[in-house]
Design an enzyme around this catalytic site. Structure first.
Site, PDB file in Angstrom:
ATOM      1  N   GLU A 173     -83.128  13.813 -41.779  1.00 47.39           N
ATOM      2  CA  GLU A 173     -81.863  14.338 -41.250  1.00 47.39           C
ATOM      3  C   GLU A 173     -80.679  13.494 -41.721  1.00 47.39           C
ATOM      4  O   GLU A 173     -79.610  14.006 -41.971  1.00 47.39           O
ATOM      5  CB  GLU A 173     -81.937  14.373 -39.716  1.00 47.39           C
ATOM      6  CG  GLU A 173     -80.694  14.858 -39.009  1.00 47.39           C
ATOM      7  CD  GLU A 173     -80.376  16.342 -39.265  1.00 47.39           C
ATOM      8  OE1 GLU A 173     -81.180  17.042 -39.921  1.00 47.39           O
ATOM      9  OE2 GLU A 173     -79.302  16.795 -38.806  1.00 47.39           O
ATOM     10  N   THR A 214     -71.081  29.642 -44.932  1.00 50.01           N
ATOM     11  CA  THR A 214     -71.829  28.398 -44.722  1.00 50.01           C
ATOM     12  C   THR A 214     -73.240  28.649 -44.191  1.00 50.01           C
ATOM     13  O   THR A 214     -74.051  27.737 -44.106  1.00 50.01           O
ATOM     14  CB  THR A 214     -71.020  27.438 -43.808  1.00 50.01           C
ATOM     15  OG1 THR A 214     -71.610  26.150 -43.866  1.00 50.01           O
ATOM     16  CG2 THR A 214     -70.990  27.932 -42.379  1.00 50.01           C
TER      17      THR A 214
END
Ligand code: DMJ
Length: 558
Positions: free
Chosen positions: A419, A530
């Protein structure tokens, strides 16, 4: 090396014996046979599978030496295994196999009816994936003729992955927002304020682009009959906007189906009050029924192109591109922002990796989030329109950032990226905190591969995409869908039990586009929001009704 693809329907002319399997030196020949009925015709088994032709360059032979008998054995082992996909009709399942090695590659695809080729491709079973362990993909890899053939293979695999993800969502979580693949149920969550079906709305365009028309139709039917926009709950304006508004709008522009327009107009009206602020900067949260909204966005001293900042920069350049390069304000803002990002955030690690750090109250945090990895693609698509003489500089920067993000994947045990990864305390593109080690099927790294491939045609981006497919298949595919994992550095993975809707809308779509031809959603005509929902550029909007009559998928892939 060039791939020549020949498509034959067994049972029609020419008879299989007469099939022209000639190919030139240096070519790969892929013969795709579609056959009808549950049994593989004997003639194929005896004649063609056992005698693959070699058409490649002689120097590649060393890499590919393999016995035809092995191929045949492996084919025979596979041929009666049932299709593991949940929704595959059983008779379709009986035989379907890639037979490989040497230089010819056969796909034998059973079809019930005279289906279009694309519909048959989804019948290719999981064995094709399994076969990679044995040698198909490895041999293509080591033989140097990787990219052409596997481009097609991967294109098919992405389609297959989408079908698998979709079928499982449909079976276990239909109408819920996301699938929990381990517990085989649905997840609703509270991000969408009570709206349902996020995976359906997010998947519409991917299904359509991939030509999974049956699935697209069932998704559309659900939208028509079940998408209730009067849900009562606190919704994130951003998430509803990018997934629901984006998904519906894109589906409308791709297909022209009025239902999507109707729904997106209705939803848009409900979101508008959130923009009623003194600055015009919208509130972050809204209730779709009462129109009550949360606090306006607050500004902080945290500057990042990752989470909470990413889409702002992305939309500056994309607004400019969508406006046919007429929105000069957006253009100016984007390049000024880029200048500041380069001056203040872009760094080089001791090991020579370029990364984009974060800024907190004047102090640099040498960390890059997975979310920030979209920036390789963003900087790439913005390379053409910056200050004079900067094109190559931006392309280089985009390539360097994409390279760093790839490093964050290749330095993990699973070959998936964490992440967030750091460049301090001895770390170089690795996560040193436990809490940063998870991977939730995010798309950003693959998104940059796709843009960089389209912009440069450097085969390494497809190779990296292939590595990601392998890793997803190995570590994230579970029996009932795809799941995120808790620690990318642990070779024995622990799954998080969530198939995120953006996996279907973004990760798989970008992979598919990475392996398709450039004329599938050309970047000159379409801008992806996006959440990877393609929207036509201004000049294209008027023509969308015309386009919808032509199938978008499979224009020149074969
Ligand atoms: C998606 O919902 C969108 O890409 C968003 O912009 C960022 N987060 C996820 C994927 O990681």
């Amino acid at each position: 090396m060039k791939s020549v693809v020949k498509l034959f329907k067994l049972g029609s002319s020419p008879p299989v014996d007469k099939v022209d399997m000639k190919c030139k030196q240096g070519e790969n020949l892929l013969c795709v046979f579609l056959f009808f009925g549950p049994e593989l015709p004997q003639e194929i088994q005896n004649k063609h599978i056992s005698k693959p032709k070699r058409c490649s360059r002689s120097e590649q032979k060393a890499h590919h030496r393999s016995s035809v008998t092995d191929d045949h054995k492996s084919f025979m082992q596979h041929k009666n295994r049932p299709h593991p996909g949940p929704a595959a009709p059983s008779s379709r399942a009986q035989i379907s196999i890639a037979v490989y090695r040497g230089w010819n590659f056969f796909l034998l695809i059973p079809c019930h009816v005279e289906s279009p080729f694309i519909a048959c491709l989804e019948a290719i079973p999981h064995q094709l994936l399994a076969s990679r362990e044995e040698s198909l993909f490895q041999s293509l890899h080591s033989g140097g003729c990787w990219s052409d053939l596997s481009h097609l293979n991967l294109f098919v695999l992405c389609l297959q992955m989408m079908k698998f993800a979709w079928d499982n969502y449909k079976r276990y979580a239909w109408g819920k927002n996301e699938l929990r693949p381990l517990t085989r149920n649905g997840h609703t969550g509270n991000m969408f304020g009570g709206l349902r079906g996020a995976s359906i709305v997010d998947s519409l365009d991917t299904l359509y682009i991939m030509g999974l028309m049956e699935e697209y139709e069932e998704a559309k039917e659900w939208i028509q009959n079940n998408l209730d926009l009067n849900s009562n709950g606190e919704a994130s304006l951003f998430e509803v906007n990018i997934r629901y508004v984006g998904g519906l709008l894109s589906a409308y522009y791709l297909t022209g189906a009025e239902i999507f327009k109707q729904k997106v107009m209705e939803l848009g009206e409900k979101l508008l009050p959130a923009f009623n602020t003194p600055t015009g900067i919208p509130r972050g949260v809204i209730n779709l029924v009462s129109c009550r909204h949360g606090f306006p966005l607050v500004f902080s001293d945290h500057v990042s192109i990752g989470g909470l900042g990413d889409s702002f920069y992305e939309y500056l350049i994309k607004s400019y591109l969508m406006s046919e390069k007429t929105d000069q304000e957006a253009q100016k803002m984007y390049y000024r922002a880029m200048e500041a990002i380069e001056t203040n955030l872009v760094q080089k690690s001791p090991g020579g990796l370029t990364y984009v750090a974060e800024w907190r109250g004047g102090i640099l945090d040498h960390k890059m989030g997975h979310l920030a990895c979209f920036s390789g693609g963003m900087i790439g698509i913005g390379a053409d329109d910056g200050p004079a003489g900067q094109r190559q500089h931006y392309l280089d920067l985009a390539a360097e950032i994409t390279h760093t993000c790839h490093e964050s994947y290749s330095r993990s045990a699973t070959k998936l990226g964490p992440e967030a990864f750091r460049f301090d305390a001895g770390a170089e593109a690795t996560a040193n905190r436990l809490s940063d080690r998870y991977y939730i099927l995010r798309p950003e790294v693959i998104e940059s591969y796709m843009y960089m491939w389209r912009l440069t045609h450097n085969p390494k981006y497809r190779e990296w995409g292939w590595e990601a497919v392998e890793a997803l298949e190995k570590h994230c595919r579970v029996d009932a869908g795809f799941s995120g994992i808790r620690d990318v550095y642990a070779s024995t993975v622990s799954h998080d039990n969530m198939q995120q809707s953006f996996f279907l809308s973004e990760t798989l779509k970008y992979l598919y586009l990475l392996f398709s031809d450039d004329d599938l959603l050309p970047l000159e005509d379409w801008v992806f929001n996006t959440e990877a929902h393609p929207l036509p550029e201004c000049r294209m909007m008027a023509g969308h009704a015309e386009r919808k009559r032509k199938p978008l998928f499979f224009t020149s892939h074969l």
